[in-house]
Write a protein that holds these residues in place. Structure first.
Motif, PDB file in Angstrom:
ATOM      1  N   TRP A 141      -0.098   2.373   6.419  1.00 30.16           N
ATOM      2  CA  TRP A 141      -1.392   1.825   5.987  1.00 30.16           C
ATOM      3  C   TRP A 141      -1.882   0.896   7.080  1.00 30.16           C
ATOM      4  N   ASP A 188      -5.659   4.990  -4.913  1.00 33.14           N
ATOM      5  CA  ASP A 188      -6.928   5.699  -5.048  1.00 33.14           C
ATOM      6  C   ASP A 188      -7.099   6.732  -3.932  1.00 33.14           C
ATOM      7  N   LEU A 213       2.265   1.824  -3.460  1.00 32.73           N
ATOM      8  CA  LEU A 213       1.240   2.308  -4.384  1.00 32.73           C
ATOM      9  C   LEU A 213       0.964   3.792  -4.170  1.00 32.73           C
ATOM     10  N   ALA A 264       0.829  -1.204   0.000  1.00 31.30           N
ATOM     11  CA  ALA A 264       0.000   0.000   0.000  1.00 31.30           C
ATOM     12  C   ALA A 264       0.864   1.254   0.000  1.00 31.30           C
ATOM     13  N   SER A 273     -10.988  -0.078  -3.947  1.00 32.07           N
ATOM     14  CA  SER A 273     -10.079   1.064  -3.945  1.00 32.07           C
ATOM     15  C   SER A 273      -8.796   0.717  -3.204  1.00 32.07           C
ATOM     16  N   THR A 274      -7.721   1.366  -3.580  1.00 30.97           N
ATOM     17  CA  THR A 274      -6.398   1.080  -3.047  1.00 30.97           C
ATOM     18  C   THR A 274      -5.795   2.336  -2.442  1.00 30.97           C
ATOM     19  N   ASP A 312      -9.790   0.549   5.718  1.00 27.25           N
ATOM     20  CA  ASP A 312      -8.405   0.791   5.307  1.00 27.25           C
ATOM     21  C   ASP A 312      -8.085   2.278   5.424  1.00 27.25           C
TER      22      ASP A 312
END
Length: 316
Positions: A172, A146, A59, A56, A142-143, A179
């Motif tokens: 994260w 995002d 990203l 995470a 969603s990540t 999240d």
């Protein structure tokens, strides 16, 4: 979904930002640093990050740096102390089921009442520190990337993430089963803010994943409309004497209605954040997976200029 921004008091032009519920961050006690020509040029590269591939943090790091570099705001370097501060605050929120910037010294996991205190406690030689929080997602799947996109789709939060910080630390976690991303940004005492040369925008030419619809930012860009929604804002940064004379956004069906243009000499910003060469052009809700053409005319120091570019919205 809700955006929320918190001001934190600290020395040396501290900027503090947050995103509550499902969104972005932005803001501070002082206006962002000037983007005048005396600002050091934006960094084009940084030492390799150690976040694990596909994590995470990686990203989010890659998304933020790609957005900043593509549009001329300069990349951020990973900071181990800021990583530590972000991780400590993520742990505090997870342990106590609380989402926000503050910490209570009577509760487990306390490492500092403010983002600045936590960064200093972790060993960061802070000249300026900001913090963005994002919890939940705008859509299923969603990540952390995002989360960065959503931050950049809220006017005040976008301004914060594009400010001339040089370092970043990320964490994260899950807070109340949602999240949650913690992003700590900073400039060391021995360094200066970086900034674009001339006039820069986000999004800019080639941005492929702008957010078509955003809502619920606090403070709201439209405080008199609790149900307000908007499309990807165009954040514009330039010298202190920058003035936008016209701004249009055009899609396949024709011109898009501009809901507001905030900045010096334009519409009065209800929260007083867009000053000193920063502007936000806020359009109506956009269509997903659609290309839009932007035309902005301006003056800087009495000299006329313009920028033209096309960006594309993502599916969500």
């Amino acid at each position: 979904m809700k955006f929320h921004r918190l001001r934190l008091a600290a020395a040396a032009s501290i900027l503090a930002t947050l995103l509550a519920a499902c969104g972005g961050g932005g803001g501070g006690d002082a206006p962002p640093p000037s983007t005048a020509t005396t600002t050091p040029p934006p960094a084009s590269s940084a030492a390799g990050a150690t976040y694990a591939a596909g994590s995470a943090q990686r990203l989010a790091f890659d998304q933020l740096n790609a957005s900043r570099q593509r549009c001329g705001f300069g990349v951020l370097a990973q900071s181990a102390p800021l990583d530590q501060a972000a991780t400590a605050h993520a742990s505090y929120m997870a342990r106590n089921g609380e989402f926000g910037h503050g910490e209570d010294p009577s509760k487990p996991g306390f490492t500092g009442a403010s983002a600045l205190e936590r960064a200093v406690a972790a060993g960061y030689p802070a000249g300026s520190v900001g913090e963005d929080l994002s919890t939940g997602g705008f859509f299923v799947g969603s990540t952390a990337a995002d989360s960065i996109r959503n931050l950049l789709a809220a006017p005040y939060h976008a301004q914060s993430l594009l400010t001339g910080f040089r370092d970043v630390g990320l964490a994260w976690t899950a807070v109340n089963a949602r999240d949650t991303l913690v992003a700590n940004l900073g400039v060391q005492q021995s360094a200066s803010f970086q900034g674009p040369q001339g006039v820069a925008t986000f999004p800019c030419e080639g941005t492929p994943d702008a957010v078509p619809r955003a809502t619920n930012e606090t403070p709201s860009p439209f405080p008199n409309d609790p149900s307000a929604a908007w499309g990807q804002p165009i954040t514009v940064a330039g010298p202190n004497n920058l003035r936008i004379t016209s701004a249009t956004i055009t899609g396949p069906s024709g011109p898009v209605r501009v809901l507001a243009l905030y900045g010096t000499g334009a519409t009065t910003d209800p929260n007083g954040e867009f000053t000193g060469g920063w502007f936000s052009v806020i359009p109506d809700v956009l269509q997903p997976t659609t290309s839009y053409a932007v035309a902005i005319d301006y003056t800087a120091g009495g000299t006329a200029g313009s920028t033209r570019f096309t960006f594309t919205t993502a599916a969500h």
